[in-house]
Design an enzyme around this catalytic site. Sequence first.
Site, PDB file in Angstrom:
ATOM      1  N   ASP A  39       0.550  -0.914   0.240  1.00  0.00           N
ATOM      2  CA  ASP A  39       0.009   0.111  -0.320  1.00  0.00           C
ATOM      3  C   ASP A  39       1.264   1.112   0.013  1.00  0.00           C
ATOM      4  OD1 ASP A  39      -1.585   2.475   0.965  1.00  0.00           O
ATOM      5  OD2 ASP A  39      -3.301   0.281   1.293  1.00  0.00           O
ATOM      6  N   ASP A  40       0.504   2.229  -0.671  1.00  0.00           N
ATOM      7  CA  ASP A  40       1.408   2.723  -0.713  1.00  0.00           C
ATOM      8  C   ASP A  40       2.388   3.274  -1.097  1.00  0.00           C
ATOM      9  OD1 ASP A  40      -0.971   4.396  -0.679  1.00  0.00           O
ATOM     10  OD2 ASP A  40      -0.595   5.665   1.262  1.00  0.00           O
ATOM     11  N   CYS A  79      -6.297   3.739  -2.954  1.00  0.00           N
ATOM     12  CA  CYS A  79      -6.836   2.113  -2.353  1.00  0.00           C
ATOM     13  C   CYS A  79      -8.249   2.129  -2.542  1.00  0.00           C
ATOM     14  CB  CYS A  79      -6.890   2.180  -0.474  1.00  0.00           C
ATOM     15  SG  CYS A  79      -5.482   2.715   0.280  1.00  0.00           S
ATOM     16  N   HIS A 151     -10.575  -3.054   2.305  1.00  0.00           N
ATOM     17  CA  HIS A 151     -10.933  -1.802   2.226  1.00  0.00           C
ATOM     18  C   HIS A 151     -12.091  -1.936   1.234  1.00  0.00           C
ATOM     19  CE1 HIS A 151      -9.140   2.558   2.180  1.00  0.00           C
ATOM     20  NE2 HIS A 151     -10.803   2.599   2.541  1.00  0.00           N
ATOM     21  N   ASP A 293      -0.334  -0.542  -5.022  1.00  0.00           N
ATOM     22  CA  ASP A 293      -2.546  -0.087  -5.418  1.00  0.00           C
ATOM     23  C   ASP A 293      -1.642   0.981  -5.609  1.00  0.00           C
ATOM     24  OD1 ASP A 293      -1.239   1.088  -2.144  1.00  0.00           O
ATOM     25  OD2 ASP A 293      -3.827   1.069  -2.108  1.00  0.00           O
ATOM     26  N   ASN A 294      -0.969   2.117  -5.597  1.00  0.00           N
ATOM     27  CA  ASN A 294      -0.828   3.485  -6.163  1.00  0.00           C
ATOM     28  C   ASN A 294       0.191   4.359  -5.619  1.00  0.00           C
ATOM     29  OD1 ASN A 294      -3.507   3.836  -3.325  1.00  0.00           O
ATOM     30  ND2 ASN A 294      -0.852   4.578  -3.138  1.00  0.00           N
TER      31      ASN A 294
END
Length: 457
Positions: A39-40, A79, A151, A293-294
Amino acid sequence: MKLRACIVLALLAAISTAVSHAADKETISRPNIVFVLIDDFGYSDCGAYGAKDIRTPNIDRLAREGVKFTDFYANAPVCTPTRCGFITGRWQQRVGFEWAMGFSAESFRRKGDAWVPETDIHGLGLPTSIPTLPKMLQAAGYATGAFGKWHLGLKDEYNPTKHGFDEYFGELLGHSDYYTHSYYDGTYALRDGMKPVKVEGYLTDLINRRAVDFVRKHAKEPFFLYVPHLAVHCPYQPPGRPLPSVTKANMYHGDRPTYAAMVEKVDEGVGMLLAELEKQGVLDNTLFVLSSDNGGERYSDNSPLFHHKSTLWEGGIRVPCLMRWPARLPQGKVTNQVGITMDLSATFAAIAGAKPAVDRPFDGINLLPILADEQSAQTRTLCWRIDRVARQQKSVRHGPWKYIQDSNVEMLFNLESDIGERHDVSFQNPTVFADLKDRLAAWEAEMAQERTEFLVK
């Protein structure tokens, strides 16, 4: 006659046993699938992508023994929509997710032809009526497990076990405390299946252990393991430092060394999974994929890309992606084939022999024939959109070209010669500029035909 009958029965039994063994061998030989989603995670935050201050020997091994993408994209700059794109294998706009669920989301439910604001911050989620990749893999005979950040809905009706996962353990929300497993408003997010559980420990460690247990348990059958880490999303809490607990005021407090320690815990988990796969004798029969995810956020390093998470500049959507599968993929290959998160859904389904519903085909493509040099590289058209009160952005990539509209400013970049998006060349290339705008308009028109029941933006 009795002797002849006995011989016939013995032959039939031998044939039956041989067929059974062949079927067992075929089942066992089908590839396993492991997908670790960080994540991130910044574009340059592991050694394989140039990091000097973060130790990631296990992630780097995936690149050394597999394929590294230079031009891979997340489905969205935040996300929830990217996760939706992966789980469904389709553009997240077809469901209604254009932004991440949470306190900052603009959320609506459809009432007839009108949009009504959603008052329950945890009221929305991925409907069980939507076909999902794990359900397809279940139907194809795969054991399925997810361990980490979901999420895609807090309520029981949206639980991962309702969407095709045999097992789930993790936090259902977007950024809970890594130690108390609660949102800053007190909402408790940790679940084992659908059951709230009180488990002490650092979340990344808990996820790593449960993922390894899943491999150990299912090593003798084909399995799909999804490991969507909360790390390295805020709150920035490193291993071994449970205090202070997370509040709304301190959620974003951190620094680069803290971020690095969090990344290294994820890398440790990758090493644990590789070791267990090898111990069980299935390492080389496993497609192992790692991505984000990003784009990275505050303490990440997205260089040489411009900007970060929550934007449609390259730093917000271009992400690392590594694939290892010796049975099909070359070692040490670097590819500039453009890919996107939902391509992984199509790829996983293809190698598992799973197929989407006829009326809901994948929007992504199977990347393996391209990566294995069995098929020519493809020129892709990929689109993104942010349609929020505080931010209006659109972008499209086709070949080396990228169009971006940031508020009322429109620009064109050649990413092959200008990866940092510093030189607008729209005036020098009016035909390309117009073509990309037309492609974006066509994509938006297609998405507008979807009658979703809710909208998160």
